[in-house]
Design a protein around this motif. Structure first.
Motif, PDB file in Angstrom:
ATOM      1  N   ALA A  30       9.792  -2.271  -1.682  1.00 50.59           N
ATOM      2  CA  ALA A  30      10.652  -1.559  -0.747  1.00 50.59           C
ATOM      3  C   ALA A  30      10.127  -0.173  -0.397  1.00 50.59           C
ATOM      4  N   THR A  31      10.604   0.323   0.736  1.00 48.48           N
ATOM      5  CA  THR A  31      10.362   1.703   1.134  1.00 48.48           C
ATOM      6  C   THR A  31      11.722   2.377   1.286  1.00 48.48           C
ATOM      7  N   GLY A  32      11.786   3.644   0.939  1.00 49.05           N
ATOM      8  CA  GLY A  32      13.045   4.380   0.992  1.00 49.05           C
ATOM      9  C   GLY A  32      13.511   4.596   2.417  1.00 49.05           C
ATOM     10  N   ARG A  33      14.810   4.586   2.615  1.00 55.75           N
ATOM     11  CA  ARG A  33      15.379   4.821   3.941  1.00 55.75           C
ATOM     12  C   ARG A  33      15.709   6.290   4.101  1.00 55.75           C
ATOM     13  N   LYS A  34      15.584   6.761   5.325  1.00 57.49           N
ATOM     14  CA  LYS A  34      15.998   8.118   5.675  1.00 57.49           C
ATOM     15  C   LYS A  34      17.506   8.111   5.897  1.00 57.49           C
TER      16      LYS A  34
END
Length: 157
Positions: free
Chosen positions: A127-131
């Motif tokens: 996963a990649t972090g959400r803004k």
């Protein structure tokens, strides 16, 4: 990957994970546990909300996962937040290690469960972090879907 844990028992779900991160790919991994940890998991006493997976010496480890100490474990009991080794195929580990070197990519546990054979498994998400603005969009879409379902239900009823 196919979900083959339908008849198994879910122990813990990381509900905040899909909100905080955008999950690109999912993997199923085995987990190395002691006897008291398995008994505690069967009782449903685990929390993976703050957990994550990290690489160490070409292996993947589940860190910060809380599996409560077993009540009748006496001196052979386990440490609640100890690092636990994850079991994956060599190719999967190499693929994940390569992807984890990318900035902003992390490996988070989405679900902890027992599969149909009774083995403890962890569903991991790359996963990649959400803004913050992306999180607001997710909330907006979820609310709209809920309102739309309510409108359709009232219209048909």
């Amino acid at each position: 990957m196919a979900d083959n844990h339908d008849s198994g028992k879910t122990v813990s779900v990381n509900r905040k994970a899909r909100f905080e991160y955008s999950v690109e790919e999912e993997f199923e991994a085995g987990i190395v546990l002691t006897g008291t940890e398995v008994k505690s998991l069967r009782a449903g006493k685990a929390n993976i909300a703050d957990a994550y997976a990290a690489a160490k010496d070409e292996e993947l480890w589940l860190l910060n996962a809380h599996i409560e100490e077993y009540g009748h474990g006496n001196r052979y009991n386990h440490e609640a937040r100890r690092p636990r080794k994850l079991l994956l195929h060599k190719r999967q580990i190499e693929k994940l290690l390569g992807r984890l070197k990318t900035k902003g990519v992390t490996l988070i546990p989405l679900k902890l469960y027992f599969n149909s054979r009774g083995l403890a498994k962890v569903k991991l998400g790359l996963a990649t972090g959400r803004k913050q603005y992306e999180k607001r969009d997710v909330i907006k879409k979820r609310d709209w879907q809920r309102d739309k379902a309510r409108i359709m239900r009232n219209k048909n009823g």
